[in-house]
Design an enzyme around this catalytic site. Structure first.
Site, mmCIF file in Angstrom:
data_model
loop_
_atom_site.group_PDB
_atom_site.id
_atom_site.type_symbol
_atom_site.label_atom_id
_atom_site.label_comp_id
_atom_site.label_asym_id
_atom_site.label_seq_id
_atom_site.Cartn_x
_atom_site.Cartn_y
_atom_site.Cartn_z
ATOM 1 N N HIS A 175 -17.252 -8.989 -36.057
ATOM 2 C CA HIS A 175 -17.557 -9.888 -34.941
ATOM 3 C C HIS A 175 -19.000 -10.333 -35.028
ATOM 4 O O HIS A 175 -19.901 -9.516 -35.177
ATOM 5 C CB HIS A 175 -17.322 -9.190 -33.599
ATOM 6 C CG HIS A 175 -17.685 -10.046 -32.430
ATOM 7 N ND1 HIS A 175 -16.850 -11.028 -31.947
ATOM 8 C CD2 HIS A 175 -18.795 -10.101 -31.674
ATOM 9 C CE1 HIS A 175 -17.439 -11.642 -30.943
ATOM 10 N NE2 HIS A 175 -18.624 -11.106 -30.746
ATOM 11 N N ASP A 197 -13.053 -9.280 -17.648
ATOM 12 C CA ASP A 197 -14.270 -9.832 -18.250
ATOM 13 C C ASP A 197 -14.411 -11.310 -17.919
ATOM 14 O O ASP A 197 -15.492 -11.794 -17.622
ATOM 15 C CB ASP A 197 -14.261 -9.629 -19.771
ATOM 16 C CG ASP A 197 -15.397 -10.403 -20.433
ATOM 17 O OD1 ASP A 197 -16.560 -10.101 -20.127
ATOM 18 O OD2 ASP A 197 -15.113 -11.333 -21.208
ATOM 19 N N ARG A 256 -21.175 -13.737 -13.233
ATOM 20 C CA ARG A 256 -22.519 -13.522 -13.814
ATOM 21 C C ARG A 256 -23.199 -14.859 -14.072
ATOM 22 O O ARG A 256 -24.393 -15.016 -13.859
ATOM 23 C CB ARG A 256 -22.402 -12.737 -15.130
ATOM 24 C CG ARG A 256 -22.073 -11.271 -14.938
ATOM 25 C CD ARG A 256 -21.607 -10.649 -16.245
ATOM 26 N NE ARG A 256 -22.586 -10.777 -17.315
ATOM 27 C CZ ARG A 256 -22.298 -10.761 -18.616
ATOM 28 N NH1 ARG A 256 -21.052 -10.595 -19.016
ATOM 29 N NH2 ARG A 256 -23.248 -10.876 -19.495
ATOM 30 N N SER A 293 -18.921 -6.699 -22.246
ATOM 31 C CA SER A 293 -18.119 -7.926 -22.285
ATOM 32 C C SER A 293 -17.605 -8.183 -23.703
ATOM 33 O O SER A 293 -16.401 -8.381 -23.928
ATOM 34 C CB SER A 293 -18.980 -9.093 -21.798
ATOM 35 O OG SER A 293 -18.407 -10.329 -22.118
ATOM 36 N N LYS A 312 -13.335 -7.293 -25.427
ATOM 37 C CA LYS A 312 -12.417 -8.207 -26.116
ATOM 38 C C LYS A 312 -12.087 -7.710 -27.522
ATOM 39 O O LYS A 312 -10.955 -7.828 -27.984
ATOM 40 C CB LYS A 312 -13.022 -9.617 -26.134
ATOM 41 C CG LYS A 312 -12.965 -10.255 -24.738
ATOM 42 C CD LYS A 312 -13.842 -11.483 -24.612
ATOM 43 C CE LYS A 312 -15.275 -11.121 -24.369
ATOM 44 N NZ LYS A 312 -16.154 -12.236 -24.013
HETATM 45 N N1 URA Z 1 -20.572 -13.292 -25.114
HETATM 46 C C1 URA Z 1 -19.658 -12.608 -24.400
HETATM 47 O O1 URA Z 1 -18.498 -12.541 -24.771
HETATM 48 N N2 URA Z 1 -20.053 -11.988 -23.261
HETATM 49 C C2 URA Z 1 -21.314 -12.035 -22.816
HETATM 50 O O2 URA Z 1 -21.591 -11.446 -21.799
HETATM 51 C C3 URA Z 1 -22.252 -12.758 -23.559
HETATM 52 C C4 URA Z 1 -21.859 -13.375 -24.712
#
Ligand code: URA
Ligand code: CA
Length: 433
Positions: free
Chosen positions: A82, A161, A168, A183, A187
């Site tokens: 990632h 999220d 946020r 976050s 995923k």
């Molecule tokens: N990318 C994400 O998936 N989450 C964040 O909080 C910031 C960048």
């Protein structure tokens, strides 16, 4: 349990329990806890931080808020890579078939891009016929057969999220290490992989512009992954200038094809070998990084990685002839060269500005609904440290129109030519395990 007490405890700098964190995540996803209370808690977390255990609990709660991919029917250790996002980052397109060519199962769930340039799926869709709308059974079968497949992200991956991120975004709490790390990791973990190699970018084109911030984020994500039982490591790599030469979807596919044949830009090739060796070692297909790197290099040079790429394209409906005939990719009708106004040495190619120029050409999305032009973008002919003569092309613009004056202006502002010697930035700053 009362939300009021949880906010108060975090406000006063105490650690939240696993039950409290779950109460918040489930209550918010289910619509029982209002935005204003969660906003207050997010700000308290922003100011007071979270312990490693709290971060891991928050991540797990977000993972469990939605669907999780079950990859247990795939044999071997599944390893995912990632990247925190950069400009012209073509590594996934290269790494997936390259690592698969050594027998590492790559079961990749990817998204579309927002901003700068497209995501991996956008790039793959520049290949005529290629599609990622496959069922999870087909996905598992493909990985078992070919060791590599890419599927589009399901809508219900970590819904907590999604909701928290939107909140946020409007409460000035995006830029918080525990919140960003949980976050991203939620995923990745929901997508079912056993082990994770993170490519955390630093520099002008990165989410984390300063090295120290990037390192803190990398440490936070590695700790979460390992806490949850997924072997995780991170590489911190340079994003002060774009990676490789191509920025733009079809242009990056072409660059990936060159790289898979052993003819790619030096930085892109090196980063792929570095991330790839980490993946191969985590998948226990090599004992040492040196051995992994040697075998990956071999497969770039002997055509095995390239053949694997063609097989991968064909297996998901793509026209594999593209690999030998990149002219079959979408091509922009107009090209322009940006000529150097002075002689000297290139000292800066500000990555985020180059990304913005590619966006102006239509290569990236301003909003989720925007349509992107797969053919457009920029190909750099010079990188930081290269000498240049006045009148020599710095880059080529691939555009859909003949009016690119504003784009040219932006590009001129982003490339700085200096006198004398310029140090090239390191490609890899650090490795976190
Ligand atoms: N990318 C994400 O998936 N989450 C964040 O909080 C910031 C960048
Ligand atoms: Ca590139």
């Amino acid at each position: 349990m009362r939300m009021y007490d949880i906010i108060e405890r975090k406000r006063d700098g105490q650690s939240l329990t696993s039950d409290e964190i779950r109460f918040v995540v489930n209550g918010y996803t289910g619509g029982e806890i209002p935005d204003y209370q969660v906003s207050a808690l997010l700000m308290a977390i922003f100011l007071q931080d979270m312990t490693e255990a709290e971060r891991a609990e928050l991540t797990t709660a977000m993972v469990e808020s939605g669907d999780q991919m079950d990859l247990s029917a795939i044999s071997g250790i599944k390893v995912d890579k990632h990247s925190t996002g950069g400009v012209g980052d073509t590594t996934t397109l290269i790494l997936a078939p390259l690592v698969a060519s050594l027998g590492v199962p790559v079961a990749k769930m990817s998204g579309r891009g927002l901003g700068h340039t497209g995501g991996t799926i956008d790039k793959l869709e520049a290949i005529p016929g290629f599609h990622v709308e496959i069922t999870s059974d087909e996905f598992v079968d493909l990985v078992n057969q070919n060791k590599v497949a890419v599927v589009g992200q399901t809508g219900n991956l970590a819904p907590a999220d999604k909701k928290l991120y939107s909140l946020r975004d409007v409460t000035a709490t995006v830029n918080s290490i525990p919140l960003i790390a949980s976050s991203i990791m939620s995923k990745k973990i929901a997508s079912g992989t056993d082990a994770i190699v993170l490519d955390v970018k630093t520099g002008a084109g990165a989410f984390m512009k300063q090295f120290e911030e990037a390192k803190e984020l990398a440490r936070a994500m590695v700790s979460i992954g390992n806490h949850i039982g997924r072997n995780t490591m991170a590489v911190i790599s340079d994003m002060s200038q774009p990676l490789g030469s191509a920025i733009g979807n079809a242009l990056e596919v072409r660059e990936a094809i060159d790289t898979l044949q052993g003819n790619g830009p030096h930085d892109l090739t090196e980063l792929c070998l570095e991330l790839g060796s980490q993946m191969v070692v985590l998948a226990r297909k090599a004992d040492t990084l040196d051995e992994a790197k040697e075998r990956l290099t071999e497969n770039l040079n002997n055509g095995k990685a390239f053949d694997h790429f063609k097989r991968f394209l064909a297996s998901q409906g793509g026209d594999a002839r593209v690999a030998d005939h990149p002219e079959l990719l979408p091509q922009s009708p107009c090209t322009f060269e940006l000529l150097a106004k002075e002689s000297g040495v290139v000292s800066k190619i500000v990555a985020d500005n180059i990304g913005s120029a590619a966006m102006m050409l239509g290569a990236g999305r301003a909003t989720k609904e925007s349509k992107i032009d797969l053919s457009v973008g920029v190909v750099l002919h010079k990188k930081i440290g290269d000498a240049v003569n006045q009148g020599e092309p710095l880059l080529t613009i691939h555009a859909s129109t003949t009016t690119v004056d504003r784009v040219k202006e932006k590009l001129y502002e982003s490339i700085i030519i200096a006198d004398g010697v310029v140090d090239t930035p390191p490609l890899i700053y650090d490795t976190i395990t």
